[in-house]
Scaffold this motif. Structure first.
Motif, PDB file in Angstrom:
ATOM      1  N   TRP A  46       0.845  -1.215   0.000  1.00 37.62           N
ATOM      2  CA  TRP A  46       0.000   0.000   0.000  1.00 37.62           C
ATOM      3  C   TRP A  46       0.870   1.250   0.000  1.00 37.62           C
ATOM      4  CZ3 TRP A  46      -0.748   3.915   3.725  1.00 37.62           C
ATOM      5  CH2 TRP A  46      -1.890   4.698   3.582  1.00 37.62           C
ATOM      6  N   LEU A  47       1.903   1.264   0.866  1.00 37.97           N
ATOM      7  CA  LEU A  47       2.760   2.452   0.973  1.00 37.97           C
ATOM      8  C   LEU A  47       3.480   2.700  -0.352  1.00 37.97           C
ATOM      9  CD1 LEU A  47       3.920   4.763   2.653  1.00 37.97           C
ATOM     10  CD2 LEU A  47       5.698   3.203   3.469  1.00 37.97           C
ATOM     11  N   LYS A  48       3.914   1.618  -1.003  1.00 39.81           N
ATOM     12  CA  LYS A  48       4.599   1.778  -2.305  1.00 39.81           C
ATOM     13  C   LYS A  48       3.663   2.470  -3.306  1.00 39.81           C
ATOM     14  CE  LYS A  48       8.190  -1.680  -2.295  1.00 39.81           C
ATOM     15  NZ  LYS A  48       8.118  -3.095  -1.974  1.00 39.81           N
ATOM     16  N   GLU A  49       2.396   2.040  -3.298  1.00 38.10           N
ATOM     17  CA  GLU A  49       1.431   2.667  -4.218  1.00 38.10           C
ATOM     18  C   GLU A  49       1.215   4.135  -3.868  1.00 38.10           C
ATOM     19  OE1 GLU A  49      -2.281   0.484  -4.547  1.00 38.10           O
ATOM     20  OE2 GLU A  49      -1.167  -1.388  -4.838  1.00 38.10           O
ATOM     21  N   MET A  50       1.131   4.415  -2.564  1.00 38.30           N
ATOM     22  CA  MET A  50       0.941   5.809  -2.135  1.00 38.30           C
ATOM     23  C   MET A  50       2.130   6.659  -2.563  1.00 38.30           C
ATOM     24  SD  MET A  50      -1.981   6.118  -0.535  1.00 38.30           S
ATOM     25  CE  MET A  50      -2.047   7.314   0.785  1.00 38.30           C
ATOM     26  N   GLN A  51       3.333   6.132  -2.340  1.00 36.75           N
ATOM     27  CA  GLN A  51       4.550   6.888  -2.684  1.00 36.75           C
ATOM     28  C   GLN A  51       4.636   7.121  -4.185  1.00 36.75           C
ATOM     29  OE1 GLN A  51       7.272   4.293  -0.639  1.00 36.75           O
ATOM     30  NE2 GLN A  51       7.494   5.711   1.096  1.00 36.75           N
ATOM     31  N   ALA A  52       4.198   6.115  -4.960  1.00 40.41           N
ATOM     32  CA  ALA A  52       4.219   6.272  -6.423  1.00 40.41           C
ATOM     33  C   ALA A  52       3.328   7.438  -6.850  1.00 40.41           C
ATOM     34  CB  ALA A  52       3.762   4.976  -7.093  1.00 40.41           C
ATOM     35  N   GLU A  53       2.316   7.730  -6.025  1.00 42.71           N
ATOM     36  CA  GLU A  53       1.420   8.859  -6.325  1.00 42.71           C
ATOM     37  C   GLU A  53       1.865  10.138  -5.610  1.00 42.71           C
ATOM     38  OE1 GLU A  53      -2.866   8.071  -6.122  1.00 42.71           O
ATOM     39  OE2 GLU A  53      -2.370   5.939  -6.099  1.00 42.71           O
ATOM     40  N   GLY A  54       3.007  10.066  -4.934  1.00 43.95           N
ATOM     41  CA  GLY A  54       3.545  11.266  -4.287  1.00 43.95           C
ATOM     42  C   GLY A  54       3.070  11.498  -2.862  1.00 43.95           C
ATOM     43  N   TYR A  55       2.463  10.492  -2.240  1.00 42.59           N
ATOM     44  CA  TYR A  55       1.969  10.637  -0.865  1.00 42.59           C
ATOM     45  C   TYR A  55       2.921   9.959   0.121  1.00 42.59           C
ATOM     46  CZ  TYR A  55      -2.432  12.231  -2.877  1.00 42.59           C
ATOM     47  OH  TYR A  55      -3.384  12.944  -3.560  1.00 42.59           O
ATOM     48  N   GLU A  56       3.192  10.639   1.244  1.00 39.66           N
ATOM     49  CA  GLU A  56       4.133  10.114   2.240  1.00 39.66           C
ATOM     50  C   GLU A  56       3.532  10.090   3.645  1.00 39.66           C
ATOM     51  OE1 GLU A  56       6.959   8.625   2.346  1.00 39.66           O
ATOM     52  OE2 GLU A  56       7.860   8.979   0.374  1.00 39.66           O
ATOM     53  N   PRO A  57       2.598   9.217   3.903  1.00 43.55           N
ATOM     54  CA  PRO A  57       2.081   9.130   5.271  1.00 43.55           C
ATOM     55  C   PRO A  57       3.087   8.435   6.183  1.00 43.55           C
ATOM     56  CG  PRO A  57       1.082   7.426   3.904  1.00 43.55           C
ATOM     57  CD  PRO A  57       1.944   8.236   2.996  1.00 43.55           C
ATOM     58  N   ALA A  58       3.040   8.733   7.476  1.00 41.51           N
ATOM     59  CA  ALA A  58       3.833   7.976   8.442  1.00 41.51           C
ATOM     60  C   ALA A  58       3.053   6.702   8.750  1.00 41.51           C
ATOM     61  CB  ALA A  58       4.023   8.802   9.710  1.00 41.51           C
ATOM     62  N   MET A  59       3.770   5.590   8.906  1.00 43.16           N
ATOM     63  CA  MET A  59       3.103   4.300   9.062  1.00 43.16           C
ATOM     64  C   MET A  59       3.278   3.772  10.486  1.00 43.16           C
ATOM     65  SD  MET A  59       1.995   3.768   5.941  1.00 43.16           S
ATOM     66  CE  MET A  59       1.573   2.020   5.870  1.00 43.16           C
ATOM     67  N   TYR A  60       2.174   3.426  11.151  1.00 41.93           N
ATOM     68  CA  TYR A  60       2.248   2.878  12.508  1.00 41.93           C
ATOM     69  C   TYR A  60       1.337   1.668  12.621  1.00 41.93           C
ATOM     70  CZ  TYR A  60       5.050   6.681  14.333  1.00 41.93           C
ATOM     71  OH  TYR A  60       6.075   7.551  14.577  1.00 41.93           O
ATOM     72  N   GLN A  61       1.917   0.557  13.042  1.00 43.11           N
ATOM     73  CA  GLN A  61       1.165  -0.699  13.140  1.00 43.11           C
ATOM     74  C   GLN A  61       0.531  -0.848  14.521  1.00 43.11           C
ATOM     75  OE1 GLN A  61       1.636  -3.877  14.767  1.00 43.11           O
ATOM     76  NE2 GLN A  61       0.188  -4.956  13.468  1.00 43.11           N
ATOM     77  N   ALA A  62      -0.696  -1.303  14.549  1.00 44.02           N
ATOM     78  CA  ALA A  62      -1.355  -1.742  15.792  1.00 44.02           C
ATOM     79  C   ALA A  62      -2.686  -2.372  15.419  1.00 44.02           C
ATOM     80  CB  ALA A  62      -1.610  -0.577  16.747  1.00 44.02           C
ATOM     81  N   ASP A  63      -3.045  -3.411  16.146  1.00 50.75           N
ATOM     82  CA  ASP A  63      -4.400  -3.953  16.016  1.00 50.75           C
ATOM     83  C   ASP A  63      -5.274  -3.105  16.923  1.00 50.75           C
ATOM     84  OD1 ASP A  63      -6.779  -5.290  16.136  1.00 50.75           O
ATOM     85  OD2 ASP A  63      -5.897  -7.271  16.468  1.00 50.75           O
ATOM     86  N   VAL A  64      -6.176  -2.321  16.332  1.00 49.49           N
ATOM     87  CA  VAL A  64      -6.960  -1.371  17.129  1.00 49.49           C
ATOM     88  C   VAL A  64      -7.927  -2.067  18.092  1.00 49.49           C
ATOM     89  CG1 VAL A  64      -6.774   0.641  15.614  1.00 49.49           C
ATOM     90  CG2 VAL A  64      -8.592  -1.063  15.209  1.00 49.49           C
ATOM     91  N   ALA A  65      -8.114  -3.370  17.891  1.00 52.70           N
ATOM     92  CA  ALA A  65      -8.967  -4.120  18.819  1.00 52.70           C
ATOM     93  C   ALA A  65      -8.256  -4.373  20.148  1.00 52.70           C
ATOM     94  CB  ALA A  65      -9.370  -5.456  18.177  1.00 52.70           C
ATOM     95  N   ASP A  66      -6.958  -4.114  20.197  1.00 58.79           N
ATOM     96  CA  ASP A  66      -6.145  -4.443  21.368  1.00 58.79           C
ATOM     97  C   ASP A  66      -5.751  -3.162  22.111  1.00 58.79           C
ATOM     98  OD1 ASP A  66      -3.715  -4.927  22.946  1.00 58.79           O
ATOM     99  OD2 ASP A  66      -3.724  -6.920  22.031  1.00 58.79           O
ATOM    100  N   TYR A  67      -6.274  -3.012  23.307  1.00 58.94           N
ATOM    101  CA  TYR A  67      -6.070  -1.775  24.088  1.00 58.94           C
ATOM    102  C   TYR A  67      -4.590  -1.476  24.307  1.00 58.94           C
ATOM    103  CZ  TYR A  67      -6.680   1.662  27.838  1.00 58.94           C
ATOM    104  OH  TYR A  67      -6.633   2.794  28.596  1.00 58.94           O
ATOM    105  N   GLU A  68      -3.811  -2.491  24.669  1.00 60.08           N
ATOM    106  CA  GLU A  68      -2.393  -2.273  24.973  1.00 60.08           C
ATOM    107  C   GLU A  68      -1.608  -1.905  23.712  1.00 60.08           C
ATOM    108  OE1 GLU A  68      -1.593  -2.126  28.030  1.00 60.08           O
ATOM    109  OE2 GLU A  68      -3.446  -2.998  28.790  1.00 60.08           O
ATOM    110  N   GLU A  69      -1.922  -2.574  22.604  1.00 56.59           N
ATOM    111  CA  GLU A  69      -1.225  -2.260  21.342  1.00 56.59           C
ATOM    112  C   GLU A  69      -1.489  -0.825  20.924  1.00 56.59           C
ATOM    113  OE1 GLU A  69      -1.423  -4.717  17.828  1.00 56.59           O
ATOM    114  OE2 GLU A  69      -1.217  -6.542  19.009  1.00 56.59           O
ATOM    115  N   VAL A  70      -2.726  -0.386  21.079  1.00 58.47           N
ATOM    116  CA  VAL A  70      -3.064   0.996  20.711  1.00 58.47           C
ATOM    117  C   VAL A  70      -2.294   1.964  21.607  1.00 58.47           C
ATOM    118  CG1 VAL A  70      -4.900   2.735  20.601  1.00 58.47           C
ATOM    119  CG2 VAL A  70      -5.335   0.416  19.780  1.00 58.47           C
TER     120      VAL A  70
END
Ligand code: CAA
Length: 248
Positions: A46-70
Protein backbone atom coordinates in the motif's frame (compact mmCIF):
# COMPACT_ATOMS: atom_id res chain seq x y z
CA UNK A 1 -7.27 24.95 3.54
CA UNK A 2 -6.89 27.30 6.47
CA UNK A 3 -4.26 25.45 8.48
CA UNK A 4 -3.32 25.91 12.10
CA UNK A 5 -0.70 24.46 14.38
CA UNK A 6 -2.97 21.44 14.87
CA UNK A 7 -1.66 19.29 12.09
CA UNK A 8 -1.26 15.69 13.26
CA UNK A 9 -3.97 13.32 12.02
CA UNK A 10 -4.23 9.59 12.74
CA UNK A 11 -6.41 7.45 10.46
CA UNK A 12 -7.01 3.90 11.66
CA UNK A 13 -7.48 1.11 9.15
CA UNK A 14 -5.79 3.41 6.67
CA UNK A 15 -5.01 0.80 4.02
CA UNK A 16 -8.69 0.05 3.30
CA UNK A 17 -10.78 1.71 0.59
CA UNK A 18 -12.16 4.55 2.69
CA UNK A 19 -8.95 4.98 4.70
CA UNK A 20 -6.77 5.32 1.61
CA UNK A 21 -8.77 8.24 0.29
CA UNK A 22 -8.94 9.87 3.73
CA UNK A 23 -5.15 9.71 4.03
CA UNK A 24 -4.70 11.27 0.59
CA UNK A 25 -7.23 13.99 1.27
CA UNK A 26 -5.77 14.94 4.66
CA UNK A 27 -2.26 15.00 3.15
CA UNK A 28 -3.58 17.22 0.35
CA UNK A 29 -5.05 19.45 3.06
CA UNK A 30 -1.59 19.87 4.57
CA UNK A 31 -1.83 17.62 7.65
CA UNK A 32 0.91 15.29 8.86
CA UNK A 33 -0.97 12.05 8.41
CA UNK A 34 -0.31 8.85 10.31
CA UNK A 35 -1.64 5.72 8.65
CA UNK A 36 -2.44 2.96 11.11
CA UNK A 37 -2.50 -0.59 9.75
CA UNK A 38 -2.73 -4.11 11.07
CA UNK A 39 -1.14 -6.30 8.39
CA UNK A 40 2.52 -5.43 7.54
CA UNK A 41 2.39 -7.26 4.18
CA UNK A 42 -0.60 -5.28 2.96
CA UNK A 43 0.80 -2.04 4.36
CA UNK A 44 4.12 -2.43 2.56
CA UNK A 45 2.47 -2.78 -0.85
CA UNK A 46 0.00 0.00 0.00
CA UNK A 47 2.76 2.45 0.97
CA UNK A 48 4.60 1.78 -2.31
CA UNK A 49 1.43 2.67 -4.22
CA UNK A 50 0.94 5.81 -2.13
CA UNK A 51 4.55 6.89 -2.68
CA UNK A 52 4.22 6.27 -6.42
CA UNK A 53 1.42 8.86 -6.32
CA UNK A 54 3.55 11.27 -4.29
CA UNK A 55 1.97 10.64 -0.86
CA UNK A 56 4.13 10.11 2.24
CA UNK A 57 2.08 9.13 5.27
CA UNK A 58 3.83 7.98 8.44
CA UNK A 59 3.10 4.30 9.06
CA UNK A 60 2.25 2.88 12.51
CA UNK A 61 1.16 -0.70 13.14
CA UNK A 62 -1.35 -1.74 15.79
CA UNK A 63 -4.40 -3.95 16.02
CA UNK A 64 -6.96 -1.37 17.13
CA UNK A 65 -8.97 -4.12 18.82
CA UNK A 66 -6.14 -4.44 21.37
CA UNK A 67 -6.07 -1.78 24.09
CA UNK A 68 -2.39 -2.27 24.97
CA UNK A 69 -1.22 -2.26 21.34
CA UNK A 70 -3.06 1.00 20.71
CA UNK A 71 -1.50 2.50 23.85
CA UNK A 72 1.98 1.57 22.68
CA UNK A 73 1.31 2.99 19.20
CA UNK A 74 -0.03 6.30 20.54
CA UNK A 75 2.97 6.64 22.88
CA UNK A 76 5.37 6.15 19.95
CA UNK A 77 3.48 8.64 17.78
CA UNK A 78 3.62 11.24 20.53
CA UNK A 79 7.36 10.72 21.04
CA UNK A 80 8.23 10.63 17.34
CA UNK A 81 5.71 13.04 15.78
CA UNK A 82 3.67 14.83 18.45
CA UNK A 83 0.24 14.98 20.01
CA UNK A 84 -2.53 13.58 17.84
CA UNK A 85 -4.84 16.48 16.97
CA UNK A 86 -7.26 14.57 14.76
CA UNK A 87 -8.33 10.95 15.24
CA UNK A 88 -10.34 9.20 12.55
CA UNK A 89 -11.68 5.89 13.86
CA UNK A 90 -12.09 4.25 10.48
CA UNK A 91 -10.91 0.64 11.01
CA UNK A 92 -13.72 -1.84 10.50
CA UNK A 93 -14.48 -5.33 9.27
CA UNK A 94 -17.51 -7.41 8.32
CA UNK A 95 -18.32 -11.03 9.10
CA UNK A 96 -21.78 -11.18 7.56
CA UNK A 97 -24.15 -14.06 8.10
CA UNK A 98 -27.73 -14.62 9.15
CA UNK A 99 -27.95 -14.44 12.96
CA UNK A 100 -28.86 -18.09 13.29
CA UNK A 101 -25.57 -19.01 11.62
CA UNK A 102 -23.50 -16.33 13.32
CA UNK A 103 -20.69 -17.71 15.47
CA UNK A 104 -19.60 -16.22 18.80
CA UNK A 105 -16.19 -15.68 17.15
CA UNK A 106 -17.60 -13.49 14.37
CA UNK A 107 -19.67 -11.54 16.92
CA UNK A 108 -16.61 -11.03 19.09
CA UNK A 109 -14.15 -9.96 16.40
CA UNK A 110 -16.58 -7.50 14.79
CA UNK A 111 -17.48 -5.88 18.13
CA UNK A 112 -13.82 -5.69 19.16
CA UNK A 113 -12.54 -4.36 15.82
CA UNK A 114 -15.38 -1.95 15.06
CA UNK A 115 -16.47 -0.69 18.51
CA UNK A 116 -13.93 -1.53 21.22
CA UNK A 117 -11.36 0.02 18.89
CA UNK A 118 -13.14 3.37 19.23
CA UNK A 119 -12.84 3.20 23.02
CA UNK A 120 -9.21 2.04 22.77
CA UNK A 121 -8.11 4.86 20.45
CA UNK A 122 -10.15 7.63 22.10
CA UNK A 123 -9.03 6.61 25.58
CA UNK A 124 -5.37 6.83 24.62
CA UNK A 125 -5.56 10.17 22.76
CA UNK A 126 -7.99 12.08 24.95
CA UNK A 127 -5.72 13.34 27.78
CA UNK A 128 -3.18 15.05 25.48
CA UNK A 129 -6.11 16.57 23.55
CA UNK A 130 -7.59 17.88 26.82
CA UNK A 131 -4.17 19.25 27.84
CA UNK A 132 -3.81 21.20 24.59
CA UNK A 133 -7.51 22.16 24.57
CA UNK A 134 -7.94 20.94 21.00
CA UNK A 135 -9.05 17.79 19.28
CA UNK A 136 -11.15 16.38 16.47
CA UNK A 137 -12.52 12.84 16.79
CA UNK A 138 -14.36 11.42 13.80
CA UNK A 139 -15.96 8.00 14.10
CA UNK A 140 -16.82 6.17 10.90
CA UNK A 141 -20.07 4.30 11.47
CA UNK A 142 -22.47 3.05 8.77
CA UNK A 143 -25.97 3.39 7.39
CA UNK A 144 -26.33 -0.12 8.77
CA UNK A 145 -25.92 1.24 12.28
CA UNK A 146 -29.07 3.27 11.63
CA UNK A 147 -31.25 0.75 9.79
CA UNK A 148 -31.60 -3.01 9.53
CA UNK A 149 -29.45 -4.99 7.14
CA UNK A 150 -30.06 -8.71 6.89
CA UNK A 151 -26.87 -10.57 7.82
CA UNK A 152 -25.26 -7.86 9.96
CA UNK A 153 -26.38 -8.28 13.56
CA UNK A 154 -22.76 -8.00 14.70
CA UNK A 155 -21.81 -5.10 12.43
CA UNK A 156 -25.05 -3.19 13.06
CA UNK A 157 -24.64 -3.54 16.83
CA UNK A 158 -21.08 -2.19 16.66
CA UNK A 159 -21.93 0.66 14.30
CA UNK A 160 -25.05 1.65 16.28
CA UNK A 161 -22.95 1.54 19.45
CA UNK A 162 -20.73 4.24 17.98
CA UNK A 163 -23.62 6.70 18.05
CA UNK A 164 -24.13 6.39 21.80
CA UNK A 165 -20.38 6.60 22.29
CA UNK A 166 -20.04 9.70 20.10
CA UNK A 167 -22.93 11.62 21.63
CA UNK A 168 -21.84 10.97 25.18
CA UNK A 169 -18.14 11.62 24.73
CA UNK A 170 -19.04 14.78 22.77
CA UNK A 171 -20.84 16.32 25.74
CA UNK A 172 -18.17 15.19 28.19
CA UNK A 173 -15.37 17.00 26.32
CA UNK A 174 -17.35 19.87 24.79
CA UNK A 175 -15.67 22.41 27.08
CA UNK A 176 -12.20 21.07 26.33
CA UNK A 177 -11.94 22.22 22.72
CA UNK A 178 -12.59 18.71 21.43
CA UNK A 179 -15.34 17.77 18.99
CA UNK A 180 -16.60 14.22 18.52
CA UNK A 181 -18.75 13.34 15.52
CA UNK A 182 -19.92 10.35 13.53
CA UNK A 183 -20.07 9.84 9.81
CA UNK A 184 -22.47 7.14 8.60
CA UNK A 185 -21.56 6.15 5.05
CA UNK A 186 -23.98 4.16 2.96
CA UNK A 187 -22.75 1.69 0.35
CA UNK A 188 -19.46 2.97 -1.02
CA UNK A 189 -17.41 1.41 -3.83
CA UNK A 190 -14.86 -0.39 -1.64
CA UNK A 191 -13.65 -4.00 -1.42
CA UNK A 192 -15.93 -4.48 1.60
CA UNK A 193 -19.04 -3.73 -0.48
CA UNK A 194 -17.69 -5.55 -3.54
CA UNK A 195 -17.39 -8.68 -1.34
CA UNK A 196 -21.19 -8.83 -1.13
CA UNK A 197 -22.59 -11.30 -3.69
CA UNK A 198 -23.28 -9.55 -6.99
CA UNK A 199 -27.01 -10.24 -7.04
CA UNK A 200 -27.41 -9.09 -3.42
CA UNK A 201 -25.39 -5.94 -4.20
CA UNK A 202 -27.50 -5.20 -7.29
CA UNK A 203 -30.61 -5.42 -5.12
CA UNK A 204 -29.07 -3.03 -2.57
CA UNK A 205 -28.12 -0.49 -5.26
CA UNK A 206 -31.74 -0.57 -6.49
CA UNK A 207 -32.71 0.67 -3.03
CA UNK A 208 -30.41 3.70 -3.22
CA UNK A 209 -32.40 6.66 -4.63
CA UNK A 210 -29.28 8.05 -6.35
CA UNK A 211 -28.95 4.69 -8.12
CA UNK A 212 -25.25 4.33 -7.49
CA UNK A 213 -22.63 3.48 -4.90
CA UNK A 214 -20.89 6.36 -3.14
CA UNK A 215 -17.31 7.30 -3.94
CA UNK A 216 -14.50 7.06 -1.38
CA UNK A 217 -13.63 10.69 -2.16
CA UNK A 218 -17.09 11.76 -1.05
CA UNK A 219 -16.46 10.34 2.43
CA UNK A 220 -12.94 11.80 2.53
CA UNK A 221 -14.39 15.22 1.72
CA UNK A 222 -16.67 15.04 4.78
CA UNK A 223 -13.78 13.86 6.98
CA UNK A 224 -11.75 16.83 5.79
CA UNK A 225 -14.61 19.19 6.67
CA UNK A 226 -15.11 17.79 10.19
CA UNK A 227 -11.34 17.74 10.79
CA UNK A 228 -11.02 21.44 10.05
CA UNK A 229 -10.68 24.03 12.77
CA UNK A 230 -13.71 25.86 11.33
CA UNK A 231 -15.93 22.89 12.28
CA UNK A 232 -15.47 23.84 15.95
CA UNK A 233 -19.19 24.20 16.80
CA UNK A 234 -20.20 20.81 15.38
CA UNK A 235 -20.14 18.10 18.01
CA UNK A 236 -22.17 15.01 18.89
CA UNK A 237 -23.52 15.04 15.34
CA UNK A 238 -24.06 12.23 12.90
CA UNK A 239 -23.57 12.92 9.20
CA UNK A 240 -25.47 10.48 7.00
CA UNK A 241 -23.91 10.15 3.55
CA UNK A 242 -25.80 7.44 1.74
CA UNK A 243 -27.32 8.69 -1.53
CA UNK A 244 -30.78 8.87 0.07
CA UNK A 245 -30.84 5.17 1.04
CA UNK A 246 -31.89 6.02 4.58
CA UNK A 247 -33.50 9.36 5.36
CA UNK A 248 -35.03 10.20 8.69
N1 CAA B 1 -34.13 -10.41 3.54
C1 CAA B 1 -34.92 -11.42 3.95
N2 CAA B 1 -34.56 -12.71 3.91
C2 CAA B 1 -33.33 -12.99 3.44
C3 CAA B 1 -32.45 -11.98 3.01
C4 CAA B 1 -32.90 -10.65 3.06
N3 CAA B 1 -32.13 -9.62 2.65
N4 CAA B 1 -31.30 -12.56 2.59
C5 CAA B 1 -31.43 -13.89 2.80
N5 CAA B 1 -32.68 -14.15 3.30
C6 CAA B 1 -33.25 -15.44 3.65
C7 CAA B 1 -32.78 -16.55 2.74
O1 CAA B 1 -33.58 -16.58 1.61
C8 CAA B 1 -32.95 -17.75 3.64
O2 CAA B 1 -34.32 -18.08 3.70
P1 CAA B 1 -34.78 -19.59 3.96
O3 CAA B 1 -34.07 -20.07 5.20
O4 CAA B 1 -36.26 -19.48 4.11
O5 CAA B 1 -34.34 -20.32 2.75
C9 CAA B 1 -32.59 -17.23 5.02
O6 CAA B 1 -32.78 -15.81 4.93
C10 CAA B 1 -31.19 -17.50 5.48
O7 CAA B 1 -30.36 -17.47 4.38
P2 CAA B 1 -28.82 -17.84 4.53
O8 CAA B 1 -28.36 -17.95 5.91
O9 CAA B 1 -28.56 -18.99 3.63
O10 CAA B 1 -28.20 -16.54 4.04
P3 CAA B 1 -27.58 -16.28 2.63
O11 CAA B 1 -26.35 -17.11 2.51
O12 CAA B 1 -28.64 -16.37 1.58
O13 CAA B 1 -27.14 -14.78 2.76
C11 CAA B 1 -25.86 -13.04 3.69
C12 CAA B 1 -26.75 -14.20 3.98
C13 CAA B 1 -24.46 -13.53 3.27
C14 CAA B 1 -25.72 -12.20 4.93
C15 CAA B 1 -26.45 -12.22 2.53
O14 CAA B 1 -27.78 -11.90 2.85
C16 CAA B 1 -25.72 -10.93 2.29
O15 CAA B 1 -24.59 -10.88 1.80
N6 CAA B 1 -26.36 -9.82 2.61
C17 CAA B 1 -25.78 -8.50 2.43
C18 CAA B 1 -25.12 -8.08 3.67
C19 CAA B 1 -24.63 -6.67 3.50
O16 CAA B 1 -25.28 -5.79 2.97
N7 CAA B 1 -23.42 -6.43 3.95
C20 CAA B 1 -22.85 -5.15 3.81
C21 CAA B 1 -21.39 -5.32 3.63
S1 CAA B 1 -20.62 -3.76 3.21
C22 CAA B 1 -20.71 -2.89 4.63
O17 CAA B 1 -21.07 -3.37 5.66
C23 CAA B 1 -20.32 -1.44 4.52
C24 CAA B 1 -21.37 -0.59 5.07
O18 CAA B 1 -21.21 -0.06 6.13
C25 CAA B 1 -22.59 -0.35 4.28
Amino acid sequence: MTQTEHTVALVTGATGGLGTHMVKRLLDDGYRVIANYRSPEKAEAWLKEMQAEGYEPAMYQADVADYEEVGAMVKRIQEEIGVIDILVNNAGITRDSAFRRMTPESWDIVLKTNLYSVFNCCHHVIEPMVDQHYGRIINISSVNGQRAQFGQVNYAAAKAGMHGFTKTLAVEVARKGITVNTISPGYIATDMVMAVAEEVRAQIIKGIPMGRLGGTGEIAHLVSFLASEEAAFITGANYAINGGQHVH
